[in-house]
Design a protein around this motif. Structure first.
Motif, PDB file in Angstrom:
ATOM      1  N   HIS A 124     -21.455 -36.556  26.711  1.00  0.00           N
ATOM      2  CA  HIS A 124     -21.990 -37.281  25.568  1.00  0.00           C
ATOM      3  C   HIS A 124     -20.871 -37.710  24.638  1.00  0.00           C
ATOM      4  CE1 HIS A 124     -21.406 -33.698  23.127  1.00  0.00           C
ATOM      5  NE2 HIS A 124     -21.912 -33.020  24.137  1.00  0.00           N
ATOM      6  N   VAL A 125     -21.278 -38.328  23.535  1.00  0.00           N
ATOM      7  CA  VAL A 125     -20.297 -38.939  22.638  1.00  0.00           C
ATOM      8  C   VAL A 125     -19.290 -37.890  22.136  1.00  0.00           C
ATOM      9  CG1 VAL A 125     -21.809 -38.718  20.621  1.00  0.00           C
ATOM     10  CG2 VAL A 125     -20.061 -40.483  20.669  1.00  0.00           C
ATOM     11  N   GLY A 126     -19.709 -36.636  22.058  1.00  0.00           N
ATOM     12  CA  GLY A 126     -18.797 -35.575  21.621  1.00  0.00           C
ATOM     13  C   GLY A 126     -17.604 -35.394  22.544  1.00  0.00           C
ATOM     14  N   HIS A 127     -17.751 -35.813  23.819  1.00  0.00           N
ATOM     15  CA  HIS A 127     -16.640 -35.633  24.750  1.00  0.00           C
ATOM     16  C   HIS A 127     -15.625 -36.758  24.675  1.00  0.00           C
ATOM     17  CE1 HIS A 127     -19.684 -33.016  26.802  1.00  0.00           C
ATOM     18  NE2 HIS A 127     -18.635 -32.216  26.704  1.00  0.00           N
ATOM     19  N   ILE A 128     -16.006 -37.828  23.988  1.00  0.00           N
ATOM     20  CA  ILE A 128     -15.100 -38.967  24.033  1.00  0.00           C
ATOM     21  C   ILE A 128     -13.800 -38.670  23.293  1.00  0.00           C
ATOM     22  CG2 ILE A 128     -15.879 -40.258  21.993  1.00  0.00           C
ATOM     23  CD1 ILE A 128     -15.612 -42.741  23.777  1.00  0.00           C
ATOM     24  N   GLU A 131     -23.849 -44.509  10.969  1.00  0.00           N
ATOM     25  CA  GLU A 131     -23.612 -45.255   9.723  1.00  0.00           C
ATOM     26  C   GLU A 131     -24.292 -44.569   8.532  1.00  0.00           C
ATOM     27  OE1 GLU A 131     -22.223 -48.818   9.630  1.00  0.00           O
ATOM     28  OE2 GLU A 131     -22.411 -49.408  11.738  1.00  0.00           O
ATOM     29  N   ASP A 132     -25.254 -43.680   8.825  1.00  0.00           N
ATOM     30  CA  ASP A 132     -25.927 -42.955   7.747  1.00  0.00           C
ATOM     31  C   ASP A 132     -25.141 -41.701   7.335  1.00  0.00           C
ATOM     32  OD1 ASP A 132     -26.235 -41.460  10.008  1.00  0.00           O
ATOM     33  OD2 ASP A 132     -28.431 -41.340   9.944  1.00  0.00           O
ATOM     34  N   GLY A 133     -23.970 -41.489   7.949  1.00  0.00           N
ATOM     35  CA  GLY A 133     -23.150 -40.339   7.568  1.00  0.00           C
ATOM     36  C   GLY A 133     -23.595 -39.032   8.221  1.00  0.00           C
ATOM     37  N   LYS A 134     -24.648 -39.107   9.051  1.00  0.00           N
ATOM     38  CA  LYS A 134     -25.105 -37.907   9.765  1.00  0.00           C
ATOM     39  C   LYS A 134     -24.583 -37.964  11.208  1.00  0.00           C
ATOM     40  CE  LYS A 134     -29.182 -37.134   7.003  1.00  0.00           C
ATOM     41  NZ  LYS A 134     -30.224 -38.165   6.835  1.00  0.00           N
ATOM     42  N   PRO A 135     -24.615 -36.843  11.945  1.00  0.00           N
ATOM     43  CA  PRO A 135     -24.109 -36.869  13.330  1.00  0.00           C
ATOM     44  C   PRO A 135     -24.665 -38.053  14.109  1.00  0.00           C
ATOM     45  CG  PRO A 135     -24.654 -34.628  12.722  1.00  0.00           C
ATOM     46  CD  PRO A 135     -25.042 -35.493  11.550  1.00  0.00           C
ATOM     47  N   PHE A 136     -23.790 -38.710  14.836  1.00  0.00           N
ATOM     48  CA  PHE A 136     -24.108 -39.943  15.539  1.00  0.00           C
ATOM     49  C   PHE A 136     -25.172 -39.701  16.612  1.00  0.00           C
ATOM     50  CE2 PHE A 136     -22.429 -43.360  18.588  1.00  0.00           C
ATOM     51  CZ  PHE A 136     -23.067 -44.381  17.915  1.00  0.00           C
ATOM     52  N   GLU A 173     -31.618 -38.833  19.742  1.00  0.00           N
ATOM     53  CA  GLU A 173     -30.971 -38.002  20.757  1.00  0.00           C
ATOM     54  C   GLU A 173     -29.460 -38.188  20.751  1.00  0.00           C
ATOM     55  OE1 GLU A 173     -32.956 -38.244  24.614  1.00  0.00           O
ATOM     56  OE2 GLU A 173     -34.685 -38.960  23.475  1.00  0.00           O
ATOM     57  N   THR A 174     -28.772 -37.238  21.405  1.00  0.00           N
ATOM     58  CA  THR A 174     -27.317 -37.375  21.518  1.00  0.00           C
ATOM     59  C   THR A 174     -27.006 -38.616  22.344  1.00  0.00           C
ATOM     60  OG1 THR A 174     -27.703 -35.435  22.876  1.00  0.00           O
ATOM     61  CG2 THR A 174     -25.831 -35.354  21.379  1.00  0.00           C
TER      62      THR A 174
END
Ligand code: ARG
Length: 542
Positions: free
Chosen positions: A130-134, A372-377, A383-384
């Protein structure tokens, strides 16, 4: 040797002449804002502070001993004690010519190559990347490329999560609710579904949890059927990882999952107990750090009371294996900031265990990606974000933009430009902000044609490269042609004004054409090398 290095050596000598016992290792000369000059050193201010001297006085004393007139037309003391250097165009031209002849490309190779192991990306089996791995993947790849460019040896090591309690549930699910046709279409999505479903059933009914535990125990005991299924889950995951790595152009030298270290954990804990580094606590085995103030209340667990091992145990075994296998000077771990405590504990425990080791251990941690809302993408449905979807979207958005700007190009070419600029945009935007801050993911910003974006730099490459491709066949490329007469030639780094002020192929005289052509060629090569070091590709036309 590079020009700023030569100036640096002279400056260090001058500081020593003014202050004979100074430590000049931190007296560095760096490129600076062209407003102030070409190079700058701010080192005298900290040196003066350490010794309670007046920084401007120290700068004046140093300048009195400094002769860089061979390369510089002006050396100035500015502000609190900055030293600014402005190069003579001839000295600059000489450096450019050396680069054009291929002697360097504005960086030096390390005099003493080191060996580094870089642990990065390290996703978990049976889960979509997921995006966390990028961030780990891109930062680790960029570090790998940078160190290699400088002549160091790098072992790129993907420490995948292929072992742990989650396999109990996955095995139970594989045996009871697996949909074979869904597995064929999208293996990882199906494994994810299986895991989620069983996880919920386990929460609802302890009997299921017991069944999952039994599957895990069988796997750990070497049961042939469970081992076969486990291997199959790893294989399916690796196919997915490899697709993403292929798209990102990321390569590993070794992929050793956590399971590889499993047989080493039991003897490791015994050794640590025997050496008095670990001890029992409430049935578990821990390493306590009573002597380390920051970790006083934070022992690390290396064996649970049920006999299972922990994340730290595996990391200690991994460390030992890497040191034995590659004798690295440095091991670098690239993960998000939430693992800081973990690595502090592992590194501290390792020093207790192998106090003799000279290897440097570094945790290169990073902040999160926010929406863009400043919360986790997250996706719109909350969903992730899967990495594959993110890369698809990058290419789609870039394709739209390319089609608007250059609709006349054939579709296949627009697709290729979209691939290179779309993926480049994602990487560049990830590398741009301070690594340790969280950053807001913005498609519009990262794909903007003007500004500090990949597309802008890639475009500047195609521009310089095109001039070279058009001019070189008739004019020939002559490294020794470079003469800097126009300010805009010296400021080529500012790109656009150069093309406006300094026609290349239409310049009046042959020497100017040859000089500007060689400048364009160097510019293109530097941009290409710089982007390649970030893992970003270029195209001939966009
Ligand atoms: N698999 C872990 C995760 O997804 C990262 C592993 C990092 N490397 C390590 N040696 N602990 O969080």
């Amino acid at each position: 040797m590079l020009l700023h290095k030569q100036i640096e050596l002279k400056l260090q000598a001058a500081v020593l002449a003014a202050l004979p016992d100074a430590d000049v290792s931190a007296v560095l000369v760096r490129p600076c804002d062209p407003k102030f000059g070409d190079y700058q050193s701010n080192a005298l201010m900290s040196l003066a502070k350490q010794r309670k001297l007046n920084p401007r006085q120290l700068a004046t004393d140093t300048l009195a001993k400094l002769d860089v007139s061979e390369w510089c037309e002006k050396v100035e003391i500015v502000g609190a004690g900055f030293i600014n250097f402005r190069l003579k165009p001839a000295a600059l031209a000489q450096t450019l010519e050396a680069a054009a002849r291929g002697e360097h490309l504005f960086f030096d190779k390390a005099a003493q190559p080191k060996t580094a192991v870089i642990d990065f990306s390290s996703p978990n089996v049976a889960k979509p990347m997921h995006v966390g791995h990028i961030r780990s993947t891109i930062l680790g790849d960029c570090l790998t490329r940078t160190l290699r460019l400088l002549g160091h040896r790098v072992v790129a090591d993907n420490h995948i999560g292929d072992w742990g309690t989650q396999f109990g549930m996955l095995l139970l699910g594989w045996k009871t609710i697996l949909d074979q046709s869904a597995l064929k279409t999208d293996a990882i999505a199906e494994l994810e579904r299986v895991y989620k479903t069983i996880n919920e059933r386990c929460k609802a009914d302890p009997q299921n949890l017991e069944l999952a535990k039994q599957e895990l125990v069988k796997l750990q005991g070497g049961d042939a059927e469970n081992l076969r299924i486990w291997h199959e889950m790893i294989r399916l995951s690796q196919v997915q990882f490899d697709t993403i790595y292929g798209r990102l152009g990321v390569k590993f030298d070794v992929t050793l999952g956590e399971s590889f270290y499993n047989p080493k954990l039991k003897p490791l804990v015994e050794e640590l107990l025997a050496k008095g580094i670990a001890r029992e606590s409430e049935g578990a085995i821990i390493i306590a750090f009573d002597d380390v103030p920051a970790l006083k209340e934070q022992p690390t667990l290396i064996r649970k009371s049920d006999g299972g091992f922990n994340y730290s145990t595996t990391d200690l075994a991994t460390l030992a294996h890497r040191l034995q296998t590659w004798s690295p000077d440095e091991i670098i771990y690239v993960t998000d900031g939430r693992q800081q405590l973990h690595f502090t504990q592992v590194f501290t425990a390792f020093r207790k265990w192998h106090g003799e080791s000279k290897a440097k251990l570094a945790h290169v941690w990073f902040g999160s990606i926010l929406g863009e809302d400043g919360k986790p993408f997250k996706t719109r449905s909350g969903e992730t974000v899967k990495l594959a979807d993110l890369l698809d979207e990058a290419e789609e958005r870039a394709f739209k933009l390319v089609s608007e700007k250059s609709g006349d190009l054939p579709e296949a070419q627009r697709k290729e430009i979209a691939r290179v600029t779309g993926l480049g945009a994602v990487k560049y935007a990830d590398l741009l902000p301070n690594r340790q801050s969280d950053y807001i993911f913005s498609w519009d910003k990262m794909l903007a044609l003007a500004g500090n974006t990949a597309v802008y730099v890639q475009y500047q490459f195609t521009r310089a490269n095109k001039v070279v491709r058009d001019g070189a066949p008739t004019l020939g490329l002559q490294p020794s042609a470079i003469r800097l007469t126009e300010p805009a030639e010296s400021a080529l780094a500012k790109f656009t004004s150069f093309y406006e002020n300094c026609p290349v192929l239409k310049a009046d005289d042959a020497a100017t054409r040859a000089s500007r052509l060689a400048l364009c060629d160097l510019t293109a090569r530097v941009l290409k090398q710089g982007l390649a070091t970030l893992g970003i590709e270029t195209v001939e036309q966009m």
